[in-house]
Each structure stands twice: as structure tokens, then as C-alpha cells.
Design an enzyme around this catalytic site. Structure first.
Site, PDB file in Angstrom:
ATOM      1  N   HIS A   1      -7.401  -5.994   0.890  1.00  0.00           N
ATOM      2  CA  HIS A   1      -6.207  -5.166   1.101  1.00  0.00           C
ATOM      3  C   HIS A   1      -5.396  -5.583   2.330  1.00  0.00           C
ATOM      4  CE1 HIS A   1      -4.086  -1.450   0.009  1.00  0.00           C
ATOM      5  NE2 HIS A   1      -4.023  -1.111   1.286  1.00  0.00           N
TER       6      HIS A   1
ATOM      7  N   SER B   1       0.841  -1.202   0.000  1.00  0.00           N
ATOM      8  CA  SER B   1       0.000   0.000   0.000  1.00  0.00           C
ATOM      9  C   SER B   1       0.879   1.256   0.000  1.00  0.00           C
ATOM     10  CB  SER B   1      -0.948  -0.065   1.198  1.00  0.00           C
ATOM     11  OG  SER B   1      -1.985   0.857   1.047  1.00  0.00           O
TER      12      SER B   1
ATOM     13  N   ASP C   1     -10.176  -5.582  -3.267  1.00  0.00           N
ATOM     14  CA  ASP C   1      -9.602  -4.581  -2.376  1.00  0.00           C
ATOM     15  C   ASP C   1     -10.426  -3.299  -2.495  1.00  0.00           C
ATOM     16  OD1 ASP C   1      -8.060  -2.458  -1.401  1.00  0.00           O
ATOM     17  OD2 ASP C   1      -6.171  -3.337  -2.090  1.00  0.00           O
TER      18      ASP C   1
END
EC number: 3.1.2.12
Lengths: 287, 287
Positions: B265, B152, B229
């Protein structure tokens, strides 16, 4: 039986991890657990074997499934994993969360007989019966192929459950299990509090005492113990007592006991030997 | 350079995990990091390659090393892992911990130019230079074999570091990286705060902008993105922008970009693809 309520789910290693909450009869409280289901079980195509993992003091249902590194290996063998919490929580028992070795996070997998705890602290019945009935009813697991393992207090729980219920668990293993709780501080303290002073009752929850009497079906047992574990050094765990009891009893148990140089009591230790524990259970669950 | 202070260590997967604290020049604050060293590096017998992992928003140095399932694979390949924190902490900057997307846990791997943050928030220099100098000086790692990856915000950090410093990193990979921060809310918000309004400066920290100009040595890149996600769906991550920029630039990068159906995620996603990321880096670190 009411269906458990789904709290969250995520895809992981060709399967899914679900967290559930449900109202427990055994503990008269809300309980949470996680379950990992490989795709075969999710599609309902086949029922998969199931492994129950019991955690240690201060842990909850999350520690092992997030830090244990188990899911890659469970995926490979198409085995489900259930990780229950270690006690009821927020029961309104005075001081229930004041001591990390008692009450919250420290259920010790017994059915309490002492008035202060007996309404809620029935983790033996919860883990061995209620939770397994619920899992069997709601998920595509083959309950005839069930095994159990755990860490520290949960290793005690796993050994004790398997030895008290011959034939129910195909195999049992422990990471640094408390092996002789009637003679160590971890054990005497909690048994006194939950079960009172009757040491004959304690023996029914003590792996070393149980193995002396074991007359059930052949039970494969695997134990790993870190040699630099401070709780091993301070004699809280005592795997040697269990080894001696197993040898002298000549009962129908097959024990592999390993001491691992340099490892401590943490999940750094647990994860290092997770693959070999799952290989061990897979062998027996798939027979 | 003063030696970092050892906070804890545990044996894990035929090596050790150490946590260190040190006073950082770049961030003018105490910083913590973990390092996994396989036995070969601990005995000093040989210098091993090293992988840096950059974490995402709200994370610290612990998330990946405890939940990522990386150590078994690093042990197999005899590679060290370093996991830095994601920002300085407790710097006394007003409101530094009020917003999970800014300040504490959200350093974004830039050197801040804006007065409020510029004294402490220099995570680019910290991660790319100071920390790597310190690791090279105090541990048996071969700094000529260094790679970087992240998740991320940390995936953005990894891509950006590798693209800004051709030849320094052998390979780079990302789990759900923020790929085009100048055009997504995650990125614009933090760049405005840390770097001000000069979008030319932003471009120096933006993987998609950097790859268009890349003229360095051949750089292998791997990206995994979960199709379910929520941050992918809400266009915070935009791997497609990076893919298009890479194709049109025809520069010396070799990108493998994968979208994984069903994954979200979380670290349930990250751990599911950890082995293949470490295999990818191992291939390039051992050449």
C-alpha cells in the site's frame, strides 16, 4: 559475519526495497541501510552490478531512496542500489547530536583519529569495506562491477572513495559535491574535529588534493552543480577547484562537470538529474 | 480572492515546485498546497492542463510530490500538478489529532454536517471548488483540461469528485483507492463522525454508489491495486465492488482495473505505477 536483520521490505519497480539493521564492527554500533534489488538478483538468477549512494549532512539511509527517483532507472538497467546511513547514531558521545554539521548525520566518510570520535566514527572503513563485504556476502551482486555516487557531503565521500581506491569503482558521480573540503568551512570544521590539526591527513580525504596525485586506472567522473545553490555561492562546494586540479594534473581521470542554471541544493535538484547519473554509471558498469 | 503566500520554491525538471499557504473560506483555516509548473506555464507563454492529486490518511501536501516520482513525467507532457493537504490543521477541535483515522490528516474529502466538524472540515468544497478557483486565477493553467487522481483515502476522493461532477474532470485514477466507503471500516467510521447516520448522504460520497447512478459524459477511469496490500486483504478498499457496480450499471464509464502482484500500500507501490497513470491522464488532457 552475522547476517543483517531485515527490518522491512516492499516491492518496487520490478524488484524489492529492503531495509536492514546490523551490528557494525567499524563503527561499534547498530547501522541501518537500504538496498534495492531488481528481480534478477532476488531470484539469484544472476549477479547484478551495484551502485552505492552516499547522502549529505542531516540525511540518513532513506532520503535518496525515497526522494531521488532512482529506482525506475535502476530497474531498467538491472542495477542494485545500496544507501547507507551518514553516521553512527546514539553512541553516547557527549553532544553528538547537538550540531547538525558534526556527529549524528555528519560522519563525513572519514575514520576519526581524535579520541572523542575514534571508537565509532569510522565511516570510511564502514562504507568502503565492511558494508561492501556484507553486501557481497549476502546479496546477488557482482562486486567487480561497483560504482559510487553521492550528494553534497556524500558527493565528497564518493569522489574521495573512488580517488583513493583506483580500480575499485568503475565510475563516480556527485550532485553538488563538497570538492575541496580542506579549504571550505564544510570540511575544515569536521576534519579538525575528527582528524585533528594535521592537514596532511586531511589531504587523504580531499578530492581536489587526491586528484592531483591520482595515478590509477582510468576513472570517469560526472559532477552536476545547481547554479542557484546557496552553498555553491558561499563557496562550500568549490567544483572549480576540482576542475582546475583535474586539468593541471593531466591524470587518468575523465571529468564531465556541469552547472545547471536555476537549480538549488535540494532533492528537487538531485531528482532532476538522477536519470542521467544512472545512465552514466550504467554505461561503465555494463562494459 | 487574496493571493496565496509563497512559502518556498525550487527548480525541478524544467519547471518549478512552489509551496503556498492561504486562508481558506471553505475550511476557515490556513491551508497549504504544492504546485508543480512546467516552464511554459511559468513564462505565461501558454496555459497547461492541470492534475490534482489527493493523498491518503496521515499524509499531507508533501508526500506524493516528494516520493511519487511524478515530476519527470509531468515535465515530459507539460502538465501542472497540484497537491493539497488532506485536512485542515490546528483548528482547536477537541481531540482533532488524537486518532490517525479521524480529524487531522483524515478529512476524507467530505463537507461535514456534524456540529463538531462542520465549521472546518469541508474538504469537498475546498478541493473541488475553492482551491481550483484559486489555481485558475493565479496560475497559467487551462481549467477546462483538469483531471484528478489519488491514493487510498485520496483515491476515494478522486473517484467521488469525478463521478459527482460529470464533465469537470477529463479522467480519474486511483492507487489502491477506498472504493466502497459505506461498507468498509475506512469510510463508515469517518462518515458517521463527519456526516452522521444518514446513509443516503453517505451515498453521495461513495464511488460505488455514485457509479451506479452515473449518467454524465464519458469518464475514463484507471485503478491500480497491489495484491499484497494489507488494507486490500482486510477489505478496506474493495475495488471489486466498484468493478461490479460499473459493469452492472452499463453507464458511460470506461474502467481499467489492474491488480499488481507483490505490491503493497506504500509509496513504493505508488511510484512504480506513476508513469502509467500520468500517461493515462496526459492522453485525455491533450485530446
Amino acid at each position: 559475519m552475522t547476517a543483517p536483520e531485515l527490518v522491512s521490505k516492499s516491492r518496487c519497480f520490478h524488484g524489492e526495497v529492503h531495509k536492514y539493521m546490523h551490528q557494525s564492527t567499524a563503527t561499534q554500533s547498530k547501522m541501518t541501510f537500504n538496498i534495492y534489488l531488481p528481480d534478477a538478483a532476488l531470484t539469484g538468477k544472476e549477479k547484478v552490478p551495484v551502485l552505492y549512494y552516499l547522502s549529505g549532512l542531516t540525511c540518513n539511509e532513506d532520503n535518496m531512496i525515497t526522494k531521488g527517483g532512482a529506482l525506475a532507472h535502476l530497474s531498467k538497467h538491472q542495477i542494485a542500489l545500496v544507501t547507507p546511513d551518514t553516521s553512527p547514531r546514539s553512541c553516547g558521545i557527549p553532544g553528538e547530536s547537538d550540531d547538525w554539521e558534526l556527529g549524528t548525520g555528519a560522519g563525513f566518510y572519514v575514520d576519526a583519529t581524535q579520541e572523542k570520535w575514534s571508537r565509532h566514527y569510522n565511516m570510511y572503513t564502514y562504507v568502503h569495506q565492511e558494508l561492501q563485504d556484507l553486501v557481497k556476502e549476502h546479496f546477488a551482486v557482482d562486486a567487480l562491477r561497483t560504482s559510487v555516487f553521492g550528494h553534497s557531503m556524500g558527493g565528497h565521500g564518493a569522489l574521495m572513495l573512488a580517488l583513493r581506491n583506483p580500480g575499485h569503482y568503475r565510475s563516480v558521480s556527485g550532485f553538488a559535491p563538497i570538492c575541496h573540503p580542506s579549504t571550505s568551512e564544510w570540511g575544515r570544521k569536521q576534519f579538525t574535529e575528527y582528524l585533528g590539526k594535521d592537514e596532511e591527513l586531511w589531504a587523504r580525504y580531499d578530492a581536489t588534493e587526491l586528484v592531483k596525485q591520482y595515478e590509477g586506472e582510468r576513472l570517469p567522473i560526472l559532477i552536476d552543480q545547481g547554479a542557484d545553490d546557496p552553498f555553491y555561492k558561499s563557496k562550500q562546494l568549490q567544483p572549480s577547484h576540482f576542475v582546475i586540479a583535474t586539468e593541471s594534473s593531466r591524470r587518468n581521470v575523465v571529468l564531465e562537470n556541469r552547472v545547471q542554471p536555476g537549480y538549488d541544493h535540494s532533492y528537487w535538484f538531485v531528482q532532476s538529474f538522477m536519470e542521467s547519473h544512472i545512465e552514466f554509471h550504467a554505461k561503465h558498469l555494463k562494459q
